[in-house]
Design a protein around this motif. Structure first.
Motif, short mmCIF file in Angstrom:
data_model
loop_
_atom_site.label_atom_id
_atom_site.label_comp_id
_atom_site.label_asym_id
_atom_site.label_seq_id
_atom_site.Cartn_x
_atom_site.Cartn_y
_atom_site.Cartn_z
N GLU A 56 -6.78 -7.16 1.48
CA GLU A 56 -6.94 -6.03 1.43
C GLU A 56 -6.87 -4.95 0.58
O GLU A 56 -7.67 -3.67 0.34
CB GLU A 56 -6.27 -4.99 2.42
N ALA A 57 -6.42 -5.20 -0.16
CA ALA A 57 -6.86 -4.89 -1.98
C ALA A 57 -7.42 -4.84 -2.30
O ALA A 57 -7.40 -4.53 -4.07
CB ALA A 57 -5.70 -5.43 -3.12
N PHE A 63 0.50 -1.22 0.08
CA PHE A 63 0.07 0.05 -0.30
C PHE A 63 0.72 1.23 -0.11
O PHE A 63 0.47 2.72 0.38
CB PHE A 63 -0.58 -0.40 1.10
N ARG A 107 -3.59 -10.90 3.75
CA ARG A 107 -3.83 -10.17 4.15
C ARG A 107 -3.82 -9.00 3.43
O ARG A 107 -4.76 -8.24 2.50
CB ARG A 107 -3.33 -9.98 5.90
N ASN A 108 -2.59 -8.51 2.88
CA ASN A 108 -2.08 -8.06 2.15
C ASN A 108 -3.36 -7.56 0.82
O ASN A 108 -3.51 -6.46 0.38
CB ASN A 108 -1.07 -6.48 1.68
N ARG A 120 -6.03 0.94 -1.43
CA ARG A 120 -6.43 -0.53 -0.93
C ARG A 120 -7.98 -0.34 -1.50
O ARG A 120 -8.74 0.78 -1.43
CB ARG A 120 -6.55 -0.15 1.21
N GLY A 121 -8.51 -1.90 -1.08
CA GLY A 121 -9.80 -1.97 -1.71
C GLY A 121 -9.85 -1.22 -3.53
O GLY A 121 -11.36 -0.89 -3.47
#
Length: 261
Positions: free
Chosen positions: A137-138, A105, A133-134, A110-111
């Motif tokens: 989150e993207a 990030f 997890r990363n 994110r997202g």
């Protein structure tokens, strides 16, 4: 959306022998992208390819009409990606940035993505759980994660068949699945370990596939010289990929996860 013959690493999955390494993953990924495009109501998705290197998957995905962001730590790989995308006529849909999944990030938001590819990354990161997890989150809600990593059982089987029995046992008992100090792969996984990582990050498991169940064990001369052998082996790989009995001996494991809305 256009639907060209998918090109993986400059090859179509149904042709040269190198396609044996990618055909199963490509078919699963393409179906997932088609589903996501349908639910999102658009022909052009935003796709993130972490550790995407020279574009083995990014360029074929862009050829389908999607926008692809490739994050990779190697400037040389990103230069080759730019050249490959230009040669394929998709330069405007492929964007490369230098970075890695732990600092994801710092270079992307994110997202913001409908799909994230995490292929050949978890073997080399310090914290695989953080990497997953990363990647999650993207994703946008209902986005798809395509996770590909080295399989433990395939390495054990390959060392044993090569007559390296001590190395096979070492890989089987080593926490990281390594067969010795000379092993170029820092970490390998079982299907259970990968699905636990994906589920632990909050995704619904969509599918698990064994990749290169037979391809790395069959003599190259046999496939290259026997008429129809390549297509027959491709069909065998596809048939075995979804069967859990073969996951434990696959060279790679592919997990598809979906982010809950």
């Amino acid at each position: 959306m256009s639907d060209p013959s998918p090109v993986i690493g400059g090859e179509t999955p149904s042709r040269p022998r190198g396609s044996l390494r990618t055909a199963v993953v490509w078919e699963v990924l393409k179906d997932a992208l088609d589903r996501r495009a349908g639910t999102a109501g658009t022909d052009a998705l935003d796709v993130l390819d972490t550790g995407g290197g020279t574009g083995n998957f990014a360029v074929p995905v862009a050829r389908l009409g999607h926008r692809v962001t490739v994050v990779d730590p190697s400037p040389n790989a990103l230069f080759a990606l730019e050249r490959r995308a230009a040669e394929a006529g998709v330069a405007e849909r492929v964007h490369g940035v230098q970075g890695d999944i732990h600092g994801l990030f710092d270079v992307v938001g994110r997202g913001g993505f409908d799909a994230v590819l995490c292929h050949g990354v978890l073997e080399y990161v310090d914290d695989p759980a953080e990497g997953v997890r990363n990647a999650v989150e993207a994703l946008r809600p209902e986005g798809e994660l395509s996770l590909l990593a080295a399989g433990l059982g395939g390495a054990v089987l390959a060392r044993a068949l090569a007559g390296h029995f001590k190395e096979a046992r070492q890989a089987l008992t080593d926490p990281a699945g390594r067969w010795g100090e000379g092993d170029p792969v820092p970490r390998r996984f079982t299907a259970e370990q990968l699905t636990e990582l994906v589920a632990g990050a909050g995704l619904r498991i969509g599918a698990v596939h064994g990749v290169r169940v037979f391809a790395d064990l069959v003599p190259g001369g046999l496939v290259d010289t026997q008429p129809g052998a390549l297509d027959a082996l491709l069909k065998l790989e596809a048939a075995a990929a979804e069967l859990s009995a073969f996951h434990s001996v696959a060279s790679q494991l592919h997990v598809l996860g979906e982010k809950r809305s």
